[in-house]
Design a protein around this motif. Structure first.
Motif, PDB file in Angstrom:
ATOM      1  N   HIS A  73       0.512  -1.044   0.036  1.00 51.27           N
ATOM      2  CA  HIS A  73      -0.037  -0.104  -0.026  1.00 51.27           C
ATOM      3  C   HIS A  73       0.768   1.448   0.230  1.00 51.27           C
ATOM      4  O   HIS A  73       1.605   0.940   0.381  1.00 51.27           O
ATOM      5  N   HIS A  75       0.911   4.466   2.256  1.00 50.26           N
ATOM      6  CA  HIS A  75       0.339   5.466   3.481  1.00 50.26           C
ATOM      7  C   HIS A  75       0.298   6.679   3.444  1.00 50.26           C
ATOM      8  O   HIS A  75       1.667   7.121   1.977  1.00 50.26           O
ATOM      9  N   HIS A  90      -3.638   4.226   4.942  1.00 53.43           N
ATOM     10  CA  HIS A  90      -3.014   4.002   3.648  1.00 53.43           C
ATOM     11  C   HIS A  90      -3.422   5.661   3.101  1.00 53.43           C
ATOM     12  O   HIS A  90      -4.801   6.140   3.527  1.00 53.43           O
ATOM     13  N   HIS A  99     -11.263   0.009   2.189  1.00 55.06           N
ATOM     14  CA  HIS A  99      -9.857  -0.667   1.248  1.00 55.06           C
ATOM     15  C   HIS A  99     -10.823  -1.720   1.056  1.00 55.06           C
ATOM     16  O   HIS A  99     -11.531  -2.363   1.223  1.00 55.06           O
ATOM     17  N   HIS A 108      -9.380   3.826  -1.082  1.00 55.90           N
ATOM     18  CA  HIS A 108      -8.210   3.846  -0.381  1.00 55.90           C
ATOM     19  C   HIS A 108      -8.034   3.774  -1.872  1.00 55.90           C
ATOM     20  O   HIS A 108      -7.831   3.424  -2.361  1.00 55.90           O
ATOM     21  N   ASP A 111      -4.591   1.154  -1.853  1.00 53.24           N
ATOM     22  CA  ASP A 111      -4.793   0.172  -2.596  1.00 53.24           C
ATOM     23  C   ASP A 111      -4.238  -0.332  -3.604  1.00 53.24           C
ATOM     24  O   ASP A 111      -4.437   0.523  -4.774  1.00 53.24           O
ATOM     25  N   LEU A 158      -8.624  -3.305   6.661  1.00 61.74           N
ATOM     26  CA  LEU A 158      -7.059  -2.817   6.142  1.00 61.74           C
ATOM     27  C   LEU A 158      -6.614  -4.022   5.182  1.00 61.74           C
ATOM     28  O   LEU A 158      -5.872  -4.363   4.794  1.00 61.74           O
TER      29      LEU A 158
END
Length: 178
Positions: A73, A75, A90, A99, A108, A111, A158
């Motif tokens: 991911h 972040h 994320h 997610h 997100h 992802d 997540l």
């Protein structure tokens, strides 16, 4: 599943026909560490903009990388301190709080597809993030998780990827012309 298969075919075409004249970002990846910003260097991840999205080319190797699929991911914060937790959550500029995986634009944006590690503890299989660009990920962190990712918040938040085992800070400093 059909969308992922189409993305995989597109990725293969990109690798076969992608020009090598674009500027790449090179993200040094390190094992996460308790109090330091990062631990041992385990390789690099190269990212390149394409017409199909962000092409991600990992070249990672370390015995700590267990064979199989791992959560991967972008972040929010550009930090790898405190076992990667300083990178926070994320990357989610739309504030979706969901997610849902790389092929779903309602979750997100951080992802990414799974990172696959082979039996020799190497990750070298390219990935495609169709909703991202190099510009968007600058100033964030790239995190590799201990376990897989089910692209859902259930049964675990997540995707259930577990501990953050490797991290890289995404900056222009690591970029070069390819």
């Amino acid at each position: 599943m059909k969308k992922i298969l189409i993305l995989s075919c597109s990725l293969l075409a990109l690798l076969a026909f992608s020009p090598i004249s674009q500027a790449d970002l090179i993200i040094p990846m390190h094992l996460t560490a308790d109090e330091e910003e990062h631990g041992e260097h385990i390789g690099d991840v190269i990212v390149r903009d394409t017409d199909e999205g962000l092409l991600i080319i990992p070249d990672l190797e370390n015995p700590i990388l267990e064979p199989g699929l791992h959560g991967f991911h972008v972040h929010t914060k550009p930090s790898c301190a405190n076992l990667g937790t300083a990178a926070e959550g994320h990357y989610d500029p739309k504030g979706t709080g969901k997610h849902l995986g790389p092929a779903n634009d309602k979750g997100h944006l951080g992802d990414l597809p799974f990172l696959s590690v082979n039996a020799k503890h190497k990750a070298q299989q390219p990935l495609l993030a169709p909703e991202l660009t190099k510009k968007e990920i600058l100033g964030h962190a790239l995190i590799l998780h201990e376990g897989g990712d089910n692209f859902s918040d259930s049964p675990e938040k997540l995707g259930g990827g577990g501990n953050r085992i490797a991290c890289g800070i995404i900056t222009k400093k690591g970029s070069k012309a390819s």
